[in-house]
Design a protein around this motif. Structure first.
Motif, PDB file in Angstrom:
ATOM      1  N   TRP A 122       0.834  -1.198   0.000  1.00 55.24           N
ATOM      2  CA  TRP A 122       0.000   0.000   0.000  1.00 55.24           C
ATOM      3  C   TRP A 122       0.873   1.253   0.000  1.00 55.24           C
ATOM      4  O   TRP A 122       1.962   1.258   0.554  1.00 55.24           O
ATOM      5  CB  TRP A 122      -0.899   0.021   1.231  1.00 55.24           C
ATOM      6  N   ALA A 123       0.331   2.323  -0.610  1.00 55.66           N
ATOM      7  CA  ALA A 123       1.037   3.607  -0.610  1.00 55.66           C
ATOM      8  C   ALA A 123       0.005   4.737  -0.654  1.00 55.66           C
ATOM      9  O   ALA A 123      -0.957   4.676  -1.427  1.00 55.66           O
ATOM     10  CB  ALA A 123       1.974   3.717  -1.811  1.00 55.66           C
ATOM     11  N   PRO A 124       0.172   5.754   0.186  1.00 53.86           N
ATOM     12  CA  PRO A 124      -0.726   6.914   0.115  1.00 53.86           C
ATOM     13  C   PRO A 124      -0.415   7.756  -1.122  1.00 53.86           C
ATOM     14  O   PRO A 124       0.752   7.943  -1.475  1.00 53.86           O
ATOM     15  CB  PRO A 124      -0.414   7.684   1.407  1.00 53.86           C
ATOM     16  N   ILE A 178      -7.629  10.923   3.184  1.00 58.45           N
ATOM     17  CA  ILE A 178      -6.464  10.260   2.614  1.00 58.45           C
ATOM     18  C   ILE A 178      -6.901   9.317   1.506  1.00 58.45           C
ATOM     19  O   ILE A 178      -8.024   8.794   1.516  1.00 58.45           O
ATOM     20  CB  ILE A 178      -5.675   9.484   3.702  1.00 58.45           C
ATOM     21  N   THR A 179      -6.032   9.106   0.533  1.00 56.26           N
ATOM     22  CA  THR A 179      -6.260   8.154  -0.556  1.00 56.26           C
ATOM     23  C   THR A 179      -5.062   7.215  -0.651  1.00 56.26           C
ATOM     24  O   THR A 179      -3.914   7.664  -0.620  1.00 56.26           O
ATOM     25  CB  THR A 179      -6.453   8.877  -1.900  1.00 56.26           C
ATOM     26  N   PHE A 180      -5.359   5.916  -0.741  1.00 60.44           N
ATOM     27  CA  PHE A 180      -4.315   4.902  -0.884  1.00 60.44           C
ATOM     28  C   PHE A 180      -4.430   4.234  -2.245  1.00 60.44           C
ATOM     29  O   PHE A 180      -5.512   4.159  -2.821  1.00 60.44           O
ATOM     30  CB  PHE A 180      -4.467   3.804   0.178  1.00 60.44           C
ATOM     31  N   LYS A 181      -3.307   3.685  -2.717  1.00 54.33           N
ATOM     32  CA  LYS A 181      -3.327   2.785  -3.856  1.00 54.33           C
ATOM     33  C   LYS A 181      -2.653   1.481  -3.438  1.00 54.33           C
ATOM     34  O   LYS A 181      -1.775   1.465  -2.575  1.00 54.33           O
ATOM     35  CB  LYS A 181      -2.615   3.381  -5.067  1.00 54.33           C
ATOM     36  N   GLY A 185      -2.774  -6.390   4.146  1.00 54.10           N
ATOM     37  CA  GLY A 185      -2.364  -5.206   4.899  1.00 54.10           C
ATOM     38  C   GLY A 185      -3.336  -4.053   4.786  1.00 54.10           C
ATOM     39  O   GLY A 185      -2.936  -2.887   4.832  1.00 54.10           O
ATOM     40  N   TRP A 186      -4.636  -4.372   4.664  1.00 57.65           N
ATOM     41  CA  TRP A 186      -5.685  -3.343   4.565  1.00 57.65           C
ATOM     42  C   TRP A 186      -5.483  -2.298   5.677  1.00 57.65           C
ATOM     43  O   TRP A 186      -5.245  -2.644   6.828  1.00 57.65           O
ATOM     44  CB  TRP A 186      -7.046  -4.003   4.693  1.00 57.65           C
ATOM     45  N   PRO A 187      -5.585  -1.002   5.356  1.00 59.99           N
ATOM     46  CA  PRO A 187      -5.217   0.044   6.321  1.00 59.99           C
ATOM     47  C   PRO A 187      -6.037   0.016   7.609  1.00 59.99           C
ATOM     48  O   PRO A 187      -7.237  -0.268   7.616  1.00 59.99           O
ATOM     49  CB  PRO A 187      -5.483   1.342   5.544  1.00 59.99           C
ATOM     50  N   GLN A 188      -5.348   0.319   8.688  1.00 59.23           N
ATOM     51  CA  GLN A 188      -5.968   0.543   9.990  1.00 59.23           C
ATOM     52  C   GLN A 188      -5.703   1.983  10.407  1.00 59.23           C
ATOM     53  O   GLN A 188      -4.680   2.557  10.058  1.00 59.23           O
ATOM     54  CB  GLN A 188      -5.379  -0.375  11.056  1.00 59.23           C
TER      55      GLN A 188
END
Length: 204
Positions: free
Chosen positions: A40-42, A72-75, A81-84
């Motif tokens: 993941w990366a913002p 925030i936006t992630f790709k 590793g879904w964001p917490q």
């Protein structure tokens, strides 16, 4: 013209750290940060923030209101590793020192839409009465050197903690191109599972 085949999907999260309930404390502020996997990366927005100090409301509930914005936006290429989002709350003790009043974490909801999440908070405790008394006099309560530890399970089993307070989040979640990559988070079947149920699947 060849059809466009995306190689990543997007996860857009906005909303706010709305409020908290800490009946024993007042004049608190909060910090938030995101924890996510290696894939993941913002791409835009803020990964962390610190709110203003707020005081209890004058009603019976004595709610602490922050309404602190999150955006925030992630790709990513896969959901591993879904964001917490990790929340930590701080406030003054009787000596005026800033001490931690609670830690908590929750996964960003899997399903697009508007979501309300109430996070039970906790604080680390000293392992002995002597340490507890010493830390109280010195104004140095037990706390994590890195709040992101809250989002991980490793080493948590040896930490002594106590439940303390609740924090409420309002989150708006939008995903893009997940279905094109084979992930369907809009399915009705997804609504019957919690993030914990999926920990053996896409989240871990």
């Amino acid at each position: 013209m060849a059809a466009f085949n995306p190689t990543v999907f997007l996860l857009m999260v906005n909303g706010q750290v709305e409020s908290a309930l800490f009946p024993e404390f007042d004049d608190l502020y909060c910090k938030y940060c995101f924890v996510y996997g290696q894939d993941w990366a913002p791409t835009s927005g803020l990964e962390e923030g610190i709110s203003q100090i707020t005081s209890k409301s004058q009603d019976v509930q004595q709610t602490l209101i922050w309404n602190f914005p999150i955006d925030i936006t992630f790709k990513s290429t896969n959901p591993y590793g879904w964001p917490q989002i990790v929340i930590s709350v701080y406030g003054p003790d009787i000596f005026g020192n800033d001490v931690v009043r609670g830690y908590g974490a929750v996964h960003v909801p899997l399903i697009p839409g508007r979501h309300k999440r109430t996070i039970p908070m906790f604080v680390p405790e000293s392992t002995s009465r002597l340490q507890k008394l010493t830390s109280w006099f010195m104004g140095r309560r037990p706390e994590y050197t890195d709040p992101k530890l809250v989002a991980h399970g490793e080493g948590r089993q040896v930490t002594r903690v106590r439940s303390q307070g609740f924090v409420t989040l309002l989150l708006n979640v939008v995903t893009k191109d997940m279905k094109k990559l084979g992930y369907d988070t809009n399915s009705l079947d997804m609504r019957t599972f919690s993030v914990a149920d999926l920990s053996e699947g896409i989240l871990k």
